[in-house]
Design an enzyme around this catalytic site. Structure first.
Site, short mmCIF file in Angstrom:
data_model
loop_
_atom_site.label_atom_id
_atom_site.label_comp_id
_atom_site.label_asym_id
_atom_site.label_seq_id
_atom_site.Cartn_x
_atom_site.Cartn_y
_atom_site.Cartn_z
CG HIS A 1 37.74 44.55 39.69
ND1 HIS A 1 38.68 44.34 38.72
CD2 HIS A 1 38.13 45.64 40.38
CE1 HIS A 1 39.62 45.26 38.82
NE2 HIS A 1 39.32 46.07 39.83
N GLY A 2 34.19 42.86 37.90
CA GLY A 2 33.18 41.86 37.53
C GLY A 2 31.80 42.47 37.42
CG ASP B 1 41.90 45.75 34.60
OD1 ASP B 1 41.76 46.12 35.77
OD2 ASP B 1 41.09 45.00 34.01
CG HIS B 2 42.75 42.33 37.01
ND1 HIS B 2 42.53 42.07 38.34
CD2 HIS B 2 41.53 42.59 36.48
CE1 HIS B 2 41.22 42.16 38.59
NE2 HIS B 2 40.60 42.50 37.49
CG ASN C 1 37.02 47.76 36.65
OD1 ASN C 1 36.99 48.98 36.72
ND2 ASN C 1 38.08 47.06 37.00
CB VAL C 2 31.73 46.96 32.02
CG1 VAL C 2 30.83 46.03 31.21
CG2 VAL C 2 30.94 47.64 33.12
CD GLU D 1 40.93 42.02 43.19
OE1 GLU D 1 41.03 42.54 42.06
OE2 GLU D 1 40.57 40.85 43.37
CG HIS E 1 36.80 39.14 37.44
ND1 HIS E 1 37.22 39.14 38.74
CD2 HIS E 1 37.19 40.33 36.91
CE1 HIS E 1 37.85 40.28 38.99
NE2 HIS E 1 37.85 41.03 37.89
CG ASP F 1 44.90 41.41 41.14
OD1 ASP F 1 44.95 41.13 42.35
OD2 ASP F 1 44.09 40.89 40.35
O1 G3H Z 1 38.96 44.29 35.52
C1 G3H Z 1 38.03 44.07 34.74
C2 G3H Z 1 36.70 43.80 35.20
O2 G3H Z 1 36.62 43.49 36.52
C3 G3H Z 1 35.74 43.24 34.22
O3 G3H Z 1 35.03 42.13 34.71
O4 G3H Z 1 34.50 40.98 32.57
O5 G3H Z 1 33.26 40.46 34.63
O6 G3H Z 1 32.93 42.66 33.52
P1 G3H Z 1 33.86 41.52 33.79
ZN ZN Z 2 38.62 42.85 37.31
#
Ligand code: G3H
Ligand code: ZN
Length: 279
Positions: free
Chosen positions: A205-206, A83-84, A227-228, A135, A177, A105
């Site tokens: 995301h976020g 991720d990222h 994504n959490v 992204e 995020h 990313d």
């Molecule tokens: O890539 C991971 C997510 O975008 C998690 O974001 O921590 O705001 O849920 P969050």
């Molecule tokens: Zn993210």
């Protein structure tokens, strides 16, 4: 073998208009809890390891091995996802290690450079059968400052997917995020317009900052991968604080982690069910 490609399960979910849960692994406990939750919900799950979490551990391999092992023993389909990742070499390591998906990313880069580097990552990932998420339109909050203002243009998004060949696209539609409250308001009209012109599944995301109702609406508007991370940290830490306050004599981390992991597992089970049914 329970390890599956993200492209495969995301395209299926998109065609059914349901969501997939993607949760961040920071510690071994997360991978164990997420797999248990997915097994009891009977749903696929995405275990994601961020470049930041790799930095925390000081190395990719030990935590990646734990994730890969939990995933390969699971009774449900599991994606192992980087991720990222802003570091192309880390993407290569994840591919060589057997991860089934990578998010490159390049959203902080100038547009041309983001497109060129993403296309390069797609080339070596696809040669190994690994899915790629990218992204476009930087989703805020990565620097710790809550900023939901960024927006991805539908036309740019369609062109970006064509230019790079990515399998999933993360878009900026009102989330940010690392929010510890769930009041972010998504632009569902924009999600629908992007989903109409972009051929690949979309990624939110976020998602921690978005209410259950907001996420269900986003899925109905065309969002697929949810994504959490922060939300699970909030409930884990709240439970550990409560447990230690009630049991001040406890010093064995297995005892308080067990309490924290149990609430995380139950919440992931609930979220996986919510995303896949919209109820
Ligand atoms: O890539 C991971 C997510 O975008 C998690 O974001 O921590 O705001 O849920 P969050
Ligand atoms: Zn993210």
């Amino acid at each position: 073998m329970s390890l599956v490609s993200l492209k495969e399960i995301a395209e299926e979910a998109k065609s059914k208009q349901i969501g997939l849960g993607a949760f961040n692994v920071v510690l071994l406990d997360h991978a164990e809890a997420f797999v248990k939750a997915a097994e009891s919900a009977g749903k696929p799950v995405i275990l994601q390891l961020s470049q930041n979490a790799v930095k925390y551990h000081g190395a990719f391999e030990p935590i990646a091995a734990a994730i890969q092992e939990c995933a390969s023993k699971a009774q449900v389909p599991v994606v192992t996802h980087l991720d990222h990742a802003e570091d192309v070499e880390l993407c290569r390591r994840a591919v060589d290690f057997g991860f089934t998906s990578v998010m490159y990313d390049g959203s902080k880069l100038p547009d041309d450079e983001n497109r060129l580097t993403t296309a390069k990552v797609v080339e070596f990932c696809h040669a190994a059968g690994v899915s790629v998420e990218a992204e476009l339109g930087e989703v805020g909050g990565k620097n710790g400052v809550h900023d939901p203002s960024a927006r991805t243009s539908p036309e740019d998004a369609a062109k970006f997917v064509e230019d790079t060949g990515v399998d999933l696209l993360a878009v900026a539609v009102g989330s940010s995020h690392a929010m510890t409250t769930r009041g972010a308001v998504l632009d569902n009209e924009l999600i629908s317009r992007i989903a109409e012109v972009v051929s690949v599944p979309l990624v939110l995301h976020g998602s921690s900052g978005v209410s259950d109702e907001g996420i269900v609406k986003a899925i109905k508007s065309g969002m697929t991968k949810i994504n959490v991370s922060t939300h699970l940290n909030v409930i884990f830490t709240t439970e550990v604080r409560r447990f230690l306050a009630e049991n001040p004599e406890i010093v064995d981390p297995r005892k308080y982690f067990k309490a924290g992991n149990a609430v995380v597992e139950a919440e992931v089970r609930r979220m996986l069910t919510l995303y896949s049914c919209g109820k």
